[in-house]
Design a protein around this motif. Structure first.
Motif, PDB file in Angstrom:
ATOM      1  N   SER A 280       0.757  -1.172   0.093  1.00 25.71           N
ATOM      2  CA  SER A 280       0.067  -0.094  -0.017  1.00 25.71           C
ATOM      3  C   SER A 280       0.932   1.404   0.021  1.00 25.71           C
ATOM      4  O   SER A 280       2.180   1.303   0.687  1.00 25.71           O
ATOM      5  CB  SER A 280      -0.883  -0.128   1.265  1.00 25.71           C
ATOM      6  N   ARG A 283       0.597   7.415   2.457  1.00 28.28           N
ATOM      7  CA  ARG A 283      -0.106   8.595   2.345  1.00 28.28           C
ATOM      8  C   ARG A 283       0.462   9.984   2.849  1.00 28.28           C
ATOM      9  O   ARG A 283       0.488   9.884   4.404  1.00 28.28           O
ATOM     10  CB  ARG A 283      -1.461   8.522   2.556  1.00 28.28           C
ATOM     11  N   SER A 343       1.149  16.524  -6.803  1.00 32.40           N
ATOM     12  CA  SER A 343       0.814  15.117  -6.422  1.00 32.40           C
ATOM     13  C   SER A 343       1.407  14.095  -7.204  1.00 32.40           C
ATOM     14  O   SER A 343       1.351  12.863  -6.996  1.00 32.40           O
ATOM     15  CB  SER A 343      -0.417  14.810  -6.012  1.00 32.40           C
ATOM     16  N   ARG A 366       0.377   6.880  -7.347  1.00 31.60           N
ATOM     17  CA  ARG A 366      -0.688   7.419  -7.390  1.00 31.60           C
ATOM     18  C   ARG A 366      -1.845   6.905  -6.261  1.00 31.60           C
ATOM     19  O   ARG A 366      -1.641   5.718  -5.902  1.00 31.60           O
ATOM     20  CB  ARG A 366      -1.663   6.929  -8.703  1.00 31.60           C
ATOM     21  N   LEU A 367      -2.468   7.783  -5.587  1.00 31.98           N
ATOM     22  CA  LEU A 367      -3.218   7.257  -4.462  1.00 31.98           C
ATOM     23  C   LEU A 367      -4.697   7.176  -4.866  1.00 31.98           C
ATOM     24  O   LEU A 367      -5.182   7.756  -5.832  1.00 31.98           O
ATOM     25  CB  LEU A 367      -3.345   8.356  -3.290  1.00 31.98           C
ATOM     26  N   LYS A 368      -5.334   6.162  -4.374  1.00 28.76           N
ATOM     27  CA  LYS A 368      -6.711   5.796  -4.679  1.00 28.76           C
ATOM     28  C   LYS A 368      -7.630   6.325  -3.635  1.00 28.76           C
ATOM     29  O   LYS A 368      -7.262   6.319  -2.228  1.00 28.76           O
ATOM     30  CB  LYS A 368      -6.837   4.378  -4.759  1.00 28.76           C
ATOM     31  N   ALA A 369      -8.600   6.793  -3.829  1.00 33.41           N
ATOM     32  CA  ALA A 369      -9.598   7.158  -2.641  1.00 33.41           C
ATOM     33  C   ALA A 369      -9.968   5.955  -1.550  1.00 33.41           C
ATOM     34  O   ALA A 369     -10.073   4.804  -2.037  1.00 33.41           O
ATOM     35  CB  ALA A 369     -10.916   7.310  -3.155  1.00 33.41           C
ATOM     36  N   GLU A 371      -7.795   4.776   0.285  1.00 32.10           N
ATOM     37  CA  GLU A 371      -6.274   4.192   0.824  1.00 32.10           C
ATOM     38  C   GLU A 371      -5.694   4.803   2.017  1.00 32.10           C
ATOM     39  O   GLU A 371      -5.734   6.273   2.016  1.00 32.10           O
ATOM     40  CB  GLU A 371      -5.371   4.231  -0.454  1.00 32.10           C
TER      41      GLU A 371
END
Length: 371
Positions: A280, A283, A343, A366-369, A371
């Motif tokens: 993961s 963030r 970002s 890249r971040l996913k909603a 996470e």
């Protein structure tokens, strides 16, 4: 062939030469160490057709000669002998090793089957301290690629010019750069070459934390590192190295400062939720004077924060936790400057004070909603 040598010296030399020995080879001699005894002492060579290591130790030679012995067995025998003088005598290919009352008789291999180390045709050279080169390798080698489809980036770029030596490693996701002045440089005004990462790992081990010199010689197809009585020769990696200077983003709108150790501790804590099986992104939210770090996987979530100097304007960005930690662990400074922009732009890590003798760049994830 007959000689005697101190156990500690011989054991150290075997350990050094054995680093370049092939664990398995279609040429049996390459699984061994070449021993050459003459009036200059005892010379030991390990060679795997890519990298060769040769080192010399003082020995009392009463009969000159050469022999190849299986590296693993020879090393184990010497390691388990008493700390005393070891006598070595050969009769044909049978070798007798004695130390006090202990005796071993082992079969050697014909030295004629051992390939010659490649000659390094001199082109350019430079000299710097062992401690300096050791640090430069240690602080960049983690970013060397293991992607064999692009061989040139499985090594580090060495660039020498009037300002000194720059070592650069990259793997497509991160970049590590170190720059230092050199004691001496000869040849072209500027020159560059790429050294395989596995050979550099051995150079790092051979170098000591001292001010004694190490010379680096560039040949047409090979590079030679000479450290005291030890020499390492390795093939150069051919191909065009990435134009890294153009890849480094320096027009960043956000500039922050942080304590390297404190930042590393906070990232390390949040990374406890991330494993090889449960990957993961980390963030990171850069606020005003604070960096908020979090990670979430199937086993749980973690949050920590770290004080920073400056305003990150709420920038939210994801990173591979290992890549970010590798860069911070390697950074030779108590405080670092973080340069960011968006970002999807890389994070550039530099020293906050003094000369910019290191630079690390880590690409975001890249971040996913959620996470």
């Amino acid at each position: 062939m007959k000689f005697s040598c101190e156990k500690a010296l011989l054991q150290s030399a075997i350990s050094t030469a054995a680093r370049a020995v092939s664990p398995k080879s279609s040429i049996p001699a390459l699984e061994g160490i070449l021993l050459e005894a003459n009036e200059d002492g005892l010379r030991l060579t390990g060679y795997n057709l890519d990298t060769g290591i040769r080192t010399t130790v003082p020995a009392e030679v009463t009969q000159a000669g050469t022999m190849v012995l299986a590296a693993r067995l020879f090393g184990e025998i010497i390691r388990k002998l008493d700390d005393d003088t070891i006598t070595f005598q050969s009769d044909g290919f049978m070798v007798c090793i004695t130390c006090g009352p202990t005796r071993f008789n082992i079969l050697g291999t014909d030295p004629e089957e051992f390939p010659e180390l490649p000659a390094v045709e001199y082109q350019n050279s430079l000299v710097l301290s062992q401690s300096k080169l050791k640090a430069m390798i240690a602080q960049t080698i983690f970013a060397v690629s293991d992607n064999e489809s692009r061989p040139v980036i499985t090594g580090s770029l060495f660039e020498a010019d009037d300002t000194g030596l720059t070592v650069v490693s990259l793997d497509g996701f991160r970049l590590a750069l170190r720059h230092e002045a050199v004691e001496k440089k000869e040849g072209a005004p500027s020159f560059s070459f790429v050294v395989p990462g596995n050979a550099l790992s051995e150079v790092e081990k051979i170098c000591a934390d001292c001010d004694e010199p190490v010379s680096v010689t560039q040949g047409a197809r090979h590079i030679m590192f000479k450290v005291g009585s030890t020499m390492l020769v390795t093939r150069r990696l051919e191909g065009e190295f990435l134009a890294y200077r153009q890849a480094i983003s320096r027009n960043n709108t956000i500039c922050l400062e942080a304590d390297t150790k404190a930042l590393l501790i906070a990232i390390d804590r949040a990374s406890l939720m991330i494993t090889e099986k449960l990957k993961s992104p980390l963030r990171c939210v850069f606020g005003d004077s604070v960096l908020k770090i979090s990670a979430k996987t199937a086993i749980g979530d973690a949050y920590d924060q770290c004080s920073i100097v400056g305003d990150g304007k709420g920038l939210e960005i994801g990173f591979n936790n290992k890549y970010l930690m590798d860069a911070l662990k390697a950074a030779p400074a108590d405080r670092v400057r973080l340069e960011l922009s968006t970002s999807v732009s890389p994070c550039v890590i530099l020293p906050t004070e003094g000369e910019e003798n290191f630079l690390y760049m880590v690409l975001p994830v890249r971040l996913k909603a959620g996470e």
